[in-house]
Write an enzyme that holds these catalytic residues in place. Structure first.
Site, short mmCIF file in Angstrom:
data_model
loop_
_atom_site.label_atom_id
_atom_site.label_comp_id
_atom_site.label_asym_id
_atom_site.label_seq_id
_atom_site.Cartn_x
_atom_site.Cartn_y
_atom_site.Cartn_z
N GLU A 122 0.94 -1.05 0.06
CA GLU A 122 0.01 0.13 -0.06
C GLU A 122 1.08 1.29 0.03
O GLU A 122 1.92 1.23 0.66
CB GLU A 122 -0.86 -0.02 1.31
CG GLU A 122 -1.77 1.27 1.56
CD GLU A 122 -2.52 1.23 2.52
OE1 GLU A 122 -3.24 0.22 2.93
OE2 GLU A 122 -2.67 2.16 3.46
N GLU A 127 -1.56 11.46 3.57
CA GLU A 127 -2.07 10.76 4.72
C GLU A 127 -1.78 11.42 6.04
O GLU A 127 -0.64 12.00 6.21
CB GLU A 127 -1.77 9.33 4.91
CG GLU A 127 -2.35 8.74 5.92
CD GLU A 127 -2.08 7.13 6.11
OE1 GLU A 127 -2.81 6.16 5.98
OE2 GLU A 127 -1.00 7.04 6.02
#
Ligand SMILES: *[C@@H]1O[C@H](CO)[C@@H](O)[C@H](O)[C@H]1NC(C)=O
Ligand SMILES: *[C@@H]1O[C@H](CO)[C@@H](O)[C@H](O)[C@H]1NC(C)=O
Ligand SMILES: *[C@@H]1O[C@H](CO)[C@@H](O)[C@H](O)[C@H]1NC(C)=O
Ligand SMILES: *[C@@H]1O[C@H](CO)[C@@H](O)[C@H](O)[C@H]1NC(C)=O
Ligand SMILES: *[C@@H]1O[C@H](CO)[C@@H](O)[C@H](O)[C@H]1NC(C)=O
Ligand SMILES: *[C@@H]1O[C@H](CO)[C@@H](O)[C@H](O)[C@H]1NC(C)=O
Length: 316
Positions: A122, A127
């Protein structure tokens, strides 16, 4: 992603016939096709957030969660900021996943977040959580992928080289120190572009504030890919002999979501050791009681472009 979706029709894929294209295939997602090419994920949140992911119809009916702004076409993905004390599983929001999945390529987007966690890896380009001011770029992988971070900005720090740290949950994060790249600082300047070149030897991420986008990103279209070798020092870079990128990162779809609390931000120790602790004793409690705090918690996406099929300049 189920493999049937991997094979789903993508967006317009055109082959460049010129001689200078670095990449030859391009998927261009924008307001005209986004909601056809991305699917609403409306199952339980894989990160166990206090969130209720809506279907496309539910989202559109609420006109809070997902629609296209008609005046200046961009994609709005928000969440409910009106309901106090929503029932479990939590506050309404959306999570959109591209029908198409990708392995390697050149990705250009305001923001992107990539799943298939952790054995196909991932890549979290953008983020953060709670009251973070700066972005962290993190890779998550299965066992046996240890990266170094050569050539990135001196202020970007690879805080753990092992992308399988904590079974991939923690991954190998690079913390960045440009507060225009995340959250309030990002929004104040009208955002910008995150770009990622993902190839067999490196995963490299750049952030450009809107006022400092390279000319070839502004000019990018389906026929002509930009050239990352001209972009200067990246925000984050991951490479090195300790990780075979081809076997650790594959079949990634593009995900945009907003979730609340959950396995990371909602942990008692994470909440309790952040400035949020002053707001409420626990994350879920705060999110339930304070809808208005989430009015600004939306994505506005102008476009996402994905180039694949790398070809060295002049070889086509
Ligand atoms: C990736 O997708 C290809 C094509 O659908 C499939 O053959 C392969 O098994 C997938 N790999 C993984 C790890 O899901
Ligand atoms: C939006 O994407 C479509 C499909 O890829 C493309 O044909 C169109 O030119 C794009 N619109 C703009 C304004 O770039
Ligand atoms: C994308 O997936 C959704 C749901 O799986 C489907 O309804 C939609 O038709 C797909 N889009 C394309 C262009 O195939
Ligand atoms: C939402 O509803 C409006 C009005 O019916 C429609 O024009 C629009 O395409 C819908 N958007 C989505 C994402 O379904
Ligand atoms: C975040 O960015 C600002 C500058 O934009 C910097 O002063 C600060 O130290 C950064 N914070 C972290 C944790 O790196
Ligand atoms: C992979 O991407 C990096 C970063 O842009 C670049 O320096 C490198 O030359 C690329 N490698 C290959 C094999 O294309």
């Amino acid at each position: 992603m189920p493999s049937t979706q991997v094979l789903a029709f993508g967006v317009t894929t055109l082959l460049a016939t010129g001689t200078s294209a670095l990449y030859t295939g391009c998927d261009h997602y924008n307001a005209s096709n986004f909601f056809n090419e991305f699917s609403f994920f409306n199952e339980a949140d894989p990160t166990q957030g206090f969130v209720n992911y809506l279907s496309m119809d539910q989202a559109n009916l609420s006109s809070l969660a997902a629609f296209t702004l008609e005046a200046s076409p961009s994609i709005f993905l928000g969440g409910d900021y009106k309901t106090a004390n929503p029932p479990n599983p939590g506050r309404n929001s959306v999570r959109l996943t591209s029908n198409k999945s990708y392995a390697q390529g050149l990705f250009i987007a305001d923001i992107a977040h990539m799943p298939n966690w952790p054995n196909s890896g991932e890549i979290d380009i953008l983020e953060g959580f709670n009251e973070n001011m700066n972005n962290t770029v993190t890779l998550h992988s299965g066992e046996g992928c240890v990266m170094s971070g050569p050539g990135s900005l001196p202020t970007s720090i690879l805080t753990n080289p092992n992308c399988n740290a904590n079974n991939g949950f923690d991954g190998c994060p690079t913390s960045t120190s440009n507060n225009q790249g995340y959250g309030p600082g990002f929004n104040e300047i009208g955002g910008g572009v995150y770009a990622m070149e993902w190839n067999s030897s490196a995963i490299t991420v750049w952030f450009f504030p809107r006022s400092a986008m390279p000319a070839d990103i502004i000019a990018a279209n389906e026929m002509t890919s930009p050239d990352p070798s001209k972009w200067g020092t990246p925000t984050a870079s991951f490479s090195g002999p300790g990780c075979d990128i081809g076997s650790h990162f594959k079949n990634h779809s593009i995900v945009f979501d907003t979730t609340f609390c959950g396995q990371w931000a909602g942990q008692a120790e994470v909440w309790g050791s952040s400035p949020c602790a002053a707001l409420a004793p626990a994350c879920n409690q705060y999110v339930a009681a304070n809808p208005a705090a989430f009015q600004d918690a939306y994505w506005l996406i102008n476009k996402v472009m994905v180039y694949q099929d790398y070809e060295a300049a002049g070889t086509k």
